[in-house]
Design a protein around this motif. Structure first.
Motif, mmCIF file in Angstrom:
data_model
loop_
_atom_site.group_PDB
_atom_site.id
_atom_site.type_symbol
_atom_site.label_atom_id
_atom_site.label_comp_id
_atom_site.label_asym_id
_atom_site.label_seq_id
_atom_site.Cartn_x
_atom_site.Cartn_y
_atom_site.Cartn_z
ATOM 1 N N THR A 19 0.845 -1.184 0.000
ATOM 2 C CA THR A 19 0.000 0.000 0.000
ATOM 3 C C THR A 19 0.883 1.236 0.000
ATOM 4 O O THR A 19 1.899 1.280 0.698
ATOM 5 N N VAL A 20 0.485 2.246 -0.764
ATOM 6 C CA VAL A 20 1.219 3.511 -0.790
ATOM 7 C C VAL A 20 0.831 4.306 0.453
ATOM 8 O O VAL A 20 -0.346 4.494 0.745
ATOM 9 N N ARG A 38 5.833 6.128 0.186
ATOM 10 C CA ARG A 38 6.586 4.867 0.172
ATOM 11 C C ARG A 38 5.588 3.716 0.121
ATOM 12 O O ARG A 38 4.396 3.909 0.341
ATOM 13 N N LEU A 39 6.099 2.523 -0.143
ATOM 14 C CA LEU A 39 5.264 1.325 -0.129
ATOM 15 C C LEU A 39 5.403 0.629 1.219
ATOM 16 O O LEU A 39 6.511 0.424 1.712
ATOM 17 N N ASP A 49 -1.842 0.898 -4.638
ATOM 18 C CA ASP A 49 -0.829 -0.124 -4.384
ATOM 19 C C ASP A 49 0.398 0.041 -5.274
ATOM 20 O O ASP A 49 1.260 -0.821 -5.303
ATOM 21 N N SER A 50 0.489 1.163 -5.982
ATOM 22 C CA SER A 50 1.623 1.407 -6.868
ATOM 23 C C SER A 50 2.059 2.860 -6.747
ATOM 24 O O SER A 50 1.232 3.775 -6.829
ATOM 25 N N LEU A 51 3.359 3.070 -6.576
ATOM 26 C CA LEU A 51 3.884 4.433 -6.494
ATOM 27 C C LEU A 51 3.645 5.202 -7.790
ATOM 28 O O LEU A 51 3.421 6.407 -7.767
ATOM 29 N N ALA A 52 3.677 4.507 -8.913
ATOM 30 C CA ALA A 52 3.478 5.159 -10.215
ATOM 31 C C ALA A 52 2.091 5.776 -10.329
ATOM 32 O O ALA A 52 1.906 6.753 -11.065
ATOM 33 N N ASP A 53 1.120 5.232 -9.607
ATOM 34 C CA ASP A 53 -0.238 5.784 -9.644
ATOM 35 C C ASP A 53 -0.363 7.078 -8.852
ATOM 36 O O ASP A 53 -1.328 7.817 -9.022
ATOM 37 N N PRO A 68 -2.464 5.832 4.575
ATOM 38 C CA PRO A 68 -2.478 5.347 3.193
ATOM 39 C C PRO A 68 -3.036 6.416 2.257
ATOM 40 O O PRO A 68 -3.856 7.239 2.653
ATOM 41 N N VAL A 69 -2.573 6.367 1.009
ATOM 42 C CA VAL A 69 -3.087 7.268 -0.024
ATOM 43 C C VAL A 69 -4.268 6.553 -0.668
ATOM 44 O O VAL A 69 -4.097 5.601 -1.419
#
Length: 139
Positions: A19-20, A38-39, A49-53, A68-69
């Motif tokens: 989780t971001v 961070r994850l 669940d992805s930093l790229a998102d 969480p984001v």
């Protein structure tokens, strides 16, 4: 034989969900830099669940450290700010008219916002373009 045993061992390990999570306070309307998230090895429903998102997106609300984001709390960064002077473009067939207007709302590329034609003081709706102009239509 060793490869088969290795594959069986890997298949038996449950997949870890991530989780971001924010590493610092991210203010509303701030574009999220890579060092602000961070994850974490946890699965939280409704969270990215992805930093790229998340990296490069705009925070729609304040996000506090360790939280969480969540999906829906980040979006495309606004290209136009409220009260900004923008180019208004009206195009129909071969006719194209361009003039200045004032944005009455913030908007990202592809979003519809209200704008006011500075010449006529008429309120219109338009779509934000990548160039920062607004394609208008009368409604």
């Amino acid at each position: 034989m060793r490869i088969a045993a290795l594959l069986l061992a890997l298949a038996a390990v449950p997949a870890q969900a991530e989780t971001v999570v924010a590493t610092r306070t991210i203010r509303a309307l701030e574009v999220i830099p890579p060092d602000a998230v961070r994850l974490d090895p946890a699965e939280i429903a409704g969270a990215h669940d992805s930093l790229a998102d998340v990296v490069g997106q705009e925070a729609l609300v304040a996000i506090y450290p360790g939280r969480p984001v969540l999906i829906g709390t980040v979006g495309i960064p606004a290209l136009i700010e409220r009260n900004q002077i923008v180019e208004l473009i009206f195009a129909k067939g071969a006719l194209q008219i361009a003039t200045e207007g004032r944005a009455l709302a913030r908007g990202a590329v592809g979003e519809r916002i209200r704008v006011m034609n500075l010449s006529s003081r008429t309120t219109l709706f338009g779509t934000v373009t990548e160039a920062g102009a607004v394609i208008v239509s009368r409604e």
